[in-house]
Scaffold this motif. Structure first.
Motif, PDB file in Angstrom:
ATOM      1  N   VAL A  15      -2.363  18.414  55.727  1.00 10.16           N
ATOM      2  CA  VAL A  15      -0.988  18.845  55.970  1.00 10.16           C
ATOM      3  C   VAL A  15      -0.182  18.721  54.683  1.00 10.16           C
ATOM      4  N   ARG A  16       0.931  19.423  54.665  1.00 12.48           N
ATOM      5  CA  ARG A  16       1.906  19.303  53.584  1.00 12.48           C
ATOM      6  C   ARG A  16       3.285  19.351  54.225  1.00 12.48           C
ATOM      7  N   LEU A  17       4.292  19.046  53.443  1.00 11.70           N
ATOM      8  CA  LEU A  17       5.652  19.095  53.963  1.00 11.70           C
ATOM      9  C   LEU A  17       6.076  20.543  54.171  1.00 11.70           C
ATOM     10  N   ASN A  18       6.757  20.799  55.280  1.00 18.93           N
ATOM     11  CA  ASN A  18       7.220  22.162  55.575  1.00 18.93           C
ATOM     12  C   ASN A  18       8.587  22.404  54.928  1.00 18.93           C
ATOM     13  N   GLU A  19       9.147  23.578  55.177  1.00 19.92           N
ATOM     14  CA  GLU A  19      10.418  23.965  54.551  1.00 19.92           C
ATOM     15  C   GLU A  19      11.571  23.047  54.935  1.00 19.92           C
ATOM     16  N   VAL A  20      11.586  22.594  56.186  1.00 18.42           N
ATOM     17  CA  VAL A  20      12.654  21.705  56.644  1.00 18.42           C
ATOM     18  C   VAL A  20      12.610  20.393  55.861  1.00 18.42           C
ATOM     19  N   ALA A  21      11.411  19.843  55.682  1.00 15.02           N
ATOM     20  CA  ALA A  21      11.262  18.583  54.950  1.00 15.02           C
ATOM     21  C   ALA A  21      11.591  18.750  53.480  1.00 15.02           C
ATOM     22  N   VAL A  22      11.194  19.872  52.893  1.00 17.74           N
ATOM     23  CA  VAL A  22      11.497  20.120  51.483  1.00 17.74           C
ATOM     24  C   VAL A  22      13.006  20.235  51.284  1.00 17.74           C
ATOM     25  N   ALA A  23      13.679  20.918  52.194  1.00 12.87           N
ATOM     26  CA  ALA A  23      15.136  21.024  52.116  1.00 12.87           C
ATOM     27  C   ALA A  23      15.791  19.649  52.245  1.00 12.87           C
ATOM     28  N   GLN A  24      15.285  18.823  53.153  1.00 14.41           N
ATOM     29  CA  GLN A  24      15.798  17.458  53.325  1.00 14.41           C
ATOM     30  C   GLN A  24      15.566  16.637  52.064  1.00 14.41           C
ATOM     31  N   ALA A  25      14.384  16.760  51.472  1.00 11.41           N
ATOM     32  CA  ALA A  25      14.073  16.029  50.246  1.00 11.41           C
ATOM     33  C   ALA A  25      15.002  16.437  49.114  1.00 11.41           C
ATOM     34  N   ASN A  26      15.285  17.716  49.017  1.00 13.54           N
ATOM     35  CA  ASN A  26      16.198  18.190  47.977  1.00 13.54           C
ATOM     36  C   ASN A  26      17.620  17.701  48.203  1.00 13.54           C
ATOM     37  N   ARG A  27      18.047  17.619  49.466  1.00 15.36           N
ATOM     38  CA  ARG A  27      19.383  17.095  49.772  1.00 15.36           C
ATOM     39  C   ARG A  27      19.491  15.611  49.425  1.00 15.36           C
ATOM     40  N   LEU A  28      18.407  14.863  49.632  1.00 14.02           N
ATOM     41  CA  LEU A  28      18.448  13.422  49.370  1.00 14.02           C
ATOM     42  C   LEU A  28      18.630  13.101  47.892  1.00 14.02           C
ATOM     43  N   VAL A  29      18.170  13.974  47.018  1.00 14.57           N
ATOM     44  CA  VAL A  29      18.254  13.700  45.579  1.00 14.57           C
ATOM     45  C   VAL A  29      19.188  14.670  44.862  1.00 14.57           C
ATOM     46  N   GLU A  30      20.049  15.304  45.608  1.00 15.20           N
ATOM     47  CA  GLU A  30      20.929  16.338  45.047  1.00 15.20           C
ATOM     48  C   GLU A  30      21.776  15.833  43.882  1.00 15.20           C
ATOM     49  N   TYR A  31      22.275  14.612  43.961  1.00 10.03           N
ATOM     50  CA  TYR A  31      23.164  14.088  42.928  1.00 10.03           C
ATOM     51  C   TYR A  31      22.511  12.988  42.096  1.00 10.03           C
ATOM     52  N   SER A  32      21.188  12.965  42.054  1.00 11.53           N
ATOM     53  CA  SER A  32      20.491  11.957  41.250  1.00 11.53           C
ATOM     54  C   SER A  32      19.418  12.636  40.397  1.00 11.53           C
ATOM     55  N   ASN A  33      18.769  11.852  39.612  1.00 13.43           N
ATOM     56  CA  ASN A  33      17.730  12.366  38.719  1.00 13.43           C
ATOM     57  C   ASN A  33      16.327  12.156  39.285  1.00 13.43           C
ATOM     58  N   GLU A  34      16.197  11.773  40.527  1.00 14.80           N
ATOM     59  CA  GLU A  34      14.905  11.452  41.113  1.00 14.80           C
ATOM     60  C   GLU A  34      14.137  12.707  41.503  1.00 14.80           C
ATOM     61  N   THR A  35      12.838  12.530  41.682  1.00 13.68           N
ATOM     62  CA  THR A  35      11.980  13.604  42.161  1.00 13.68           C
ATOM     63  C   THR A  35      12.197  13.766  43.663  1.00 13.68           C
ATOM     64  N   PRO A  36      12.339  14.989  44.170  1.00 15.25           N
ATOM     65  CA  PRO A  36      12.549  15.183  45.609  1.00 15.25           C
ATOM     66  C   PRO A  36      11.380  14.615  46.433  1.00 15.25           C
ATOM     67  N   ALA A  37      11.717  13.894  47.469  1.00 17.01           N
ATOM     68  CA  ALA A  37      10.722  13.323  48.375  1.00 17.01           C
ATOM     69  C   ALA A  37      11.427  12.888  49.648  1.00 17.01           C
ATOM     70  N   ILE A  38      10.658  12.782  50.726  1.00 16.69           N
ATOM     71  CA  ILE A  38      11.191  12.178  51.945  1.00 16.69           C
ATOM     72  C   ILE A  38      10.567  10.801  52.081  1.00 16.69           C
ATOM     73  N   TRP A  39      11.138   9.997  52.933  1.00 21.40           N
ATOM     74  CA  TRP A  39      10.636   8.639  53.122  1.00 21.40           C
ATOM     75  C   TRP A  39       9.820   8.559  54.400  1.00 21.40           C
ATOM     76  N   GLY A  40       8.604   8.047  54.288  1.00 19.63           N
ATOM     77  CA  GLY A  40       7.766   7.747  55.431  1.00 19.63           C
ATOM     78  C   GLY A  40       7.680   6.237  55.579  1.00 19.63           C
ATOM     79  N   LYS A  41       7.086   5.785  56.649  1.00 19.25           N
ATOM     80  CA  LYS A  41       6.945   4.350  56.882  1.00 19.25           C
ATOM     81  C   LYS A  41       5.472   3.953  56.889  1.00 19.25           C
ATOM     82  N   SER A  42       5.176   2.853  56.235  1.00 23.79           N
ATOM     83  CA  SER A  42       3.823   2.320  56.189  1.00 23.79           C
ATOM     84  C   SER A  42       3.877   0.878  56.664  1.00 23.79           C
ATOM     85  N   LYS A  43       2.873   0.473  57.416  1.00 23.05           N
ATOM     86  CA  LYS A  43       2.839  -0.903  57.903  1.00 23.05           C
ATOM     87  C   LYS A  43       2.619  -1.865  56.746  1.00 23.05           C
ATOM     88  N   PHE A  44       3.150  -3.054  56.887  1.00 28.98           N
ATOM     89  CA  PHE A  44       2.993  -4.093  55.873  1.00 28.98           C
ATOM     90  C   PHE A  44       1.528  -4.491  55.773  1.00 28.98           C
TER      91      PHE A  44
END
Length: 139
Positions: A15-44
């Motif tokens: 699988v890969r991220l779809n258009e909705v996730a890519v748009a969300q990733a771009n919104r999350l880093v809109e005003y920063s210098n970071e690479t676009p990404a979404i946050w997932g959760k991993s168990k400790f």
């Protein structure tokens, strides 16, 4: 004729991220210098637990060395002990492809359940990551 099952998310598939996730990733880093990404959760993992315990121990030692009380490090304001985290956040990048470990599952982190998840393997870090099924599409 295209196979109807070809685009389904299945165990062992990619699988890969779809258009909705890519748009969300771009919104999350809109005003920063970071690479676009979404946050997932991993168990400790055990390594995460050891690092967390070492960090708490270091904070306590620093507080004692500074002559402060270490109560606020190990206890909450209401007198209950601080619980260790049950998960860690992991960045999921739009350009990568991830292997599906479980196509449909309910993730459990922060002491509650989260339905509508997909468990994927991040091959770069080796972590199993829960991400919302709405954010992925089959390759």
């Amino acid at each position: 004729m295209k196979n109807a099952n070809e685009n389904k998310i299945r165990k062992g598939g990619l699988v890969r991220l779809n258009e909705v996730a890519v748009a969300q990733a771009n919104r999350l880093v809109e005003y920063s210098n970071e690479t676009p990404a979404i946050w997932g959760k991993s168990k400790f993992t055990m390594a995460d637990r050891y690092a967390y315990a070492a960090d708490i121990k270091k904070q306590i030692e620093e507080a004692k060395a500074a002559g402060e009380d270490a109560w606020h490090i190990t206890m909450r304001d209401d007198g209950e002990s601080r619980l260790p985290p049950t998960s860690t956040s992991v960045r999921i990048f739009p350009g990568r492809v991830y292997q599906v470990l479980r196509a449909r599952c309910v993730g459990s982190w922060n002491y509650r359940q989260h339905s509508g998840q997909c468990l994927v393997l991040d091959v770069k870090t080796g972590r199993e990551v829960y991400i919302p099924r709405d954010y992925v599409e089959a390759v």
